[in-house]
Every structure is written in C-alpha cells, then in structure tokens.
Design an enzyme around this catalytic site. Structure first.
Site, short mmCIF file in Angstrom:
data_model
loop_
_atom_site.label_atom_id
_atom_site.label_comp_id
_atom_site.label_asym_id
_atom_site.label_seq_id
_atom_site.Cartn_x
_atom_site.Cartn_y
_atom_site.Cartn_z
CG HIS A 81 -1.93 1.09 1.23
ND1 HIS A 81 -3.28 0.84 1.25
CD2 HIS A 81 -1.81 2.44 1.20
CE1 HIS A 81 -3.94 1.98 1.24
NE2 HIS A 81 -3.07 2.97 1.23
CG HIS A 83 -1.28 6.89 -1.64
ND1 HIS A 83 -2.55 7.04 -2.15
CD2 HIS A 83 -1.42 6.17 -0.49
CE1 HIS A 83 -3.43 6.45 -1.34
NE2 HIS A 83 -2.76 5.93 -0.31
CD GLN A 176 -7.23 11.01 -1.38
OE1 GLN A 176 -6.08 10.63 -1.43
NE2 GLN A 176 -8.01 10.79 -0.32
CG HIS A 234 -7.69 4.29 0.98
ND1 HIS A 234 -7.22 3.76 -0.19
CD2 HIS A 234 -6.65 5.00 1.53
CE1 HIS A 234 -5.96 4.13 -0.36
NE2 HIS A 234 -5.59 4.88 0.66
CD GLU A 237 -6.45 6.54 6.10
OE1 GLU A 237 -6.88 6.63 4.94
OE2 GLU A 237 -5.29 6.86 6.44
CG ASP A 333 -0.74 5.16 3.52
OD1 ASP A 333 -1.13 5.25 2.33
OD2 ASP A 333 -1.44 5.53 4.48
CD1 TRP A 339 -3.20 12.40 4.14
CD2 TRP A 339 -2.12 12.31 2.17
NE1 TRP A 339 -4.09 12.70 3.14
CE2 TRP A 339 -3.47 12.65 1.93
CE3 TRP A 339 -1.25 12.21 1.08
CZ2 TRP A 339 -3.97 12.88 0.64
CZ3 TRP A 339 -1.75 12.45 -0.19
CH2 TRP A 339 -3.09 12.78 -0.41
FE FE2 Z 1 -3.56 5.07 1.59
#
Ligand code: FE2
Length: 436
Positions: A81, A83, A176, A234, A237, A333, A339
């Site tokens: 996982h 991005h 997203q 996702h 979360e 991630d 993030w």
């Molecule tokens: Fe993610």
C-alpha cells in the site's frame, strides 16, 4: 554497465543480454513457516531458481559465485500500500500543519491540479528505486483517479511498463475525493479500468453520506466483477466508531465468494469499535476471508488528532486479526507527501512500527510482522507463484545483513544484494563505524 547511485552506497547493474548461472553460496535461507533460517546455497540459471542446494556440494562449472556468508536469504519485501503519485512531493516542507488526514486531502486537492505526467514519473520512479535498494520488488500503488485528466493514473501506467524488467507494479484506481464526489467520477473509474488499472479502489468513509458509502462499496464490487479486477478499498480510515464500511465489504465478499481478491486497507475505526461489535465483526470476517493492510507509520500520526487524553493509537486490530488467521500485511502508505513528511520506503520501518503500535513484542509476533511485509503482502497482491524462493520460480530475492527476522526488524537491516529477475539489481556495501 555500472552506475553509482546518489542514495547511500549502491551499485546498480544493467542486465547484460546473457547472464552466466549465479550461485549464492554460504547464506541462510528463510522459509515460510520455519522459525529459523536454514543454511542453503541457491543456484540461479536463466532468471529462475534452478536449485536450492545443501551447502558443501561441489561448485558447478561456469558459475559466478556470490558469497553470502552471514547473510539472510529472504524473498523480497512487498509494498502492499503506497501512493506513488504523491510520494516525495513534500520534500521536507511539512505542509500539513494540522497533521490530519483531511488537511492532507485538501492540500493534495490543490497540488494535483498542477501535476504533469513527467513530474509524477520522475518522483514515482525515484521512489521505486529507493524501495528496490531496500529490497522491495513488488509494489501496489494507488493512483488518484479523481484528478480530472487522469494524470496520476496515466503516469503510473507508463511507469509500470518502464520498470517491469526489475520490479512489479500493481496499480489501484483510487477515487480520492469519493466515488460520488463528482458527477463524472463513475465514468473516470470505468475509463481507468479500461486503461489498465489492476485494482478497483474506493473510500467509503469519505463519501458525503453513509448511504453513499454503502453504495460505493457495492459499486466497487460490481466494477471488479465487470472488469475482472482485484479490490482494495481505503476503508474506515477514521477514528469514528460508527464508521462501519468493513462490515459492508465483508458482506459483499461473502456473497460474491471473492474474499482472497479483496483487501480492506487501513480500517483504523476497527481500533475504536467497542468490543461487543468488534467481536461480532470478527466472526463475520472468518467467512469473508479478505485481506487487510495496516499502515502503522502513517496512522499513528494521522489518527487520534481530535482526542485529548487518553489518545487512541488509530491502528486497526492487527494482532487480533493475525491471531484469528486473517491475512494481514503492512504498507508504507506515504513517503514525504501531504500526509506524512518523513519516510524512507524501507518496509522494515513499517514492521518495526507495527511491533510497537500493535504491541507485538513476543518472538513469534515480531516474526509475524516480518511475514506481513513479505509473504502476507504477496498474498494480498495475489502474486501466487510469481513470488517465493522455490525451484522453478523467477529468481527474486534479497540478501539481508541479519541472521534472522528478529534482527532484521530490530536493526532495520539493509539488503547487501538485491536479486531481481535472476540478476544482481543493486548492492549496498556494509557501513563500518571506526573508533579511533
Ligand atoms: Fe492510503
């Protein structure tokens, strides 16, 4: 041809047209389900694992020898996982002031208007190279397909082709901003799958209403069925104990009978559910047989932001899922993005954090966290026989500077040699510290 990388002490080799057989000699082979590695030599011929040999046998003629004394022969790490479209874009600016998931999404919404295919290709390939240097040769990346031009997806599809001779990239069509966040989003999802995305993604907890979230999960399963793709959502979360889309995913997987092709990522709300509901859900999950991905590095900093004290850890119930026999893997991630400002891409960072955050400090628990970034993650990606150190399989493996899984996690060991498709992809020299 030899290249010296600017990152660490590395040497990349570009694959020659023909490669002599390679004998990895003197290492200890880590086998799935075995508590300790076993001394073995590995003979690689024509890109495949030809023989797994007992040590001490005479050297075959015409082979190149790779000494591996003191090294752990492990299957490669699997990133289940990440991005890649946003990786490295923060570049040390720490642009997320609140540190929340939602500010990250807002910051990214502005940034993604300015993205170009070239800019994503450059950062994403750099990230894959950094991960390969650290033994990662299989990667599942989400591509944000709520960007109206589908630039992130198109860039990662190009990248999948560009790097396929040395790493395997799987791409999730990830909306997203929500599957119902824009009137055109369903069309973009279908377009993404027609363009070649491997996996259908989603984000039900970010839809405007609970009903939209439930509908989005059903739509994701419909799309996966229509285009014969995997699913990675996702899911939940958030810290909200009322965020309960995992039960919807479980129900859909039970009815479709496709659990092993389905992954619930994050599921951090599972850590906030009261035990009565969590225990009921664990029972349903036994029938669903889906995969889970936890991202402890990211969720330990994103979640719990509305809490004072006691402050929640914001990570799903990794230990209980593992104890229940579910397939749990760990992802990185985010690396230097809106993030998460830090990150190296070393999957042992994720395993090390899981040991702490999930309180998995027993010997078998620490070993299990290693499995979560290797075999379990390979299962999440449905790699099948494309993964694993067995005779006849493609020769992908790493030689780690550690005697076993425990030490690999404790020291976040770096691979000394990374073998991809049967040849040495990159090597890292040992770092020696002197006391004058
Ligand atoms: Fe993610």
């Amino acid at each position: 041809m030899i290249l010296v990388s600017g990152f660490g002490f590395l040497i990349y080799s570009v694959k020659p047209l023909t490669t002599p057989p390679l004998l990895i000699r003197g290492g200890a082979l880590l086998l799935q389900g075995q508590p300790q590695p076993i001394p073995k030599d590995i003979l690689i011929t024509a890109g495949k694992i030809d023989q797994i040999r007992d040590p001490g046998q005479p050297l075959p003629s015409g082979v190149t020898e790779l000494p591996a004394k003191g090294l752990l022969i492990s299957p490669p790490f699997v990133e289940s996982h990440i991005h890649l479209d946003s990786a490295l874009i923060d570049a040390g600016r720490c642009i997320n002031q609140s540190g929340t998931l939602f500010e990250g999404i807002e910051k990214w919404r502005e940034i993604k208007k300015t993205l170009t295919i070239e800019s994503i290709l450059e950062r994403a390939e750099e990230t894959l190279r950094r991960q390969a240097e650290q033994g990662v040769l299989f990667v599942r990346s989400h591509a944000d397909v709520s960007e109206s031009r589908l630039v992130p997806l198109k860039a990662l599809l190009q990248l999948r082709e560009r790097v396929k001779s040395w790493t395997t990239l799987q791409i999730v069509a990830f909306p997203q901003d929500g599957l119902y966040g824009h009137p055109d989003q369903l069309d973009r999802m279908e377009e993404s799958l027609k363009l070649g995305a491997d996996v259908v993604g989603g984000i039900p907890h970010y839809e405007l209403t609970r009903e939209d979230g439930v509908n989005s999960v059903h739509k994701i399963f419909d799309l996966a069925n229509k285009y014969d793709r995997l699913i990675d959502v996702h899911c939940d979360e958030v810290d909200d104990p009322q965020s309960r889309f995992l039960e919807v995913m479980a129900a859909c997987a039970i009815r479709a009978g496709n659990g092993p092709r389905v992954t619930a990522s994050h599921t951090t709300a599972f850590g906030s559910y009261e035990n009565a509901y969590a225990n009921k859900l664990l029972g349903f999950l036994q029938h669903a047989n889906i995969n889970f991905v936890a991202n402890p590095l990211i969720n330990i900093v994103l979640q719990g932001r509305a809490d004072t004290y006691p402050k929640r850890r914001g990570v799903t119930r990794v230990k209980e899922l593992w104890q229940g026999g579910h397939n749990v893997s760990l992802g990185y991630d985010c690396i230097m993005d809106p993030w998460y400002a830090l990150g190296t891409g070393n999957m042992l960072d994720a395993a090390h954090m899981a040991v702490h955050v999930c309180q998995m400090m027993g010997q078998s628990e620490i070993d299990a966290c290693y499995d979560m970034v290797t075999w379990n993650a390979a299962k999440t990606l449905n790699l099948g026989e494309a993964y694993g150190i067995e005779e006849g399989r493609e020769a992908n493996l790493v030689l780690l500077d550690a005697p076993n899984r425990f030490e690999a996690i404790r020291t976040r060991a770096k691979p000394r040699h990374v073998i991809s498709r049967g040849h040495v992809l990159c090597q890292t020299t040992a770092v020696n510290t002197a006391w004058p």
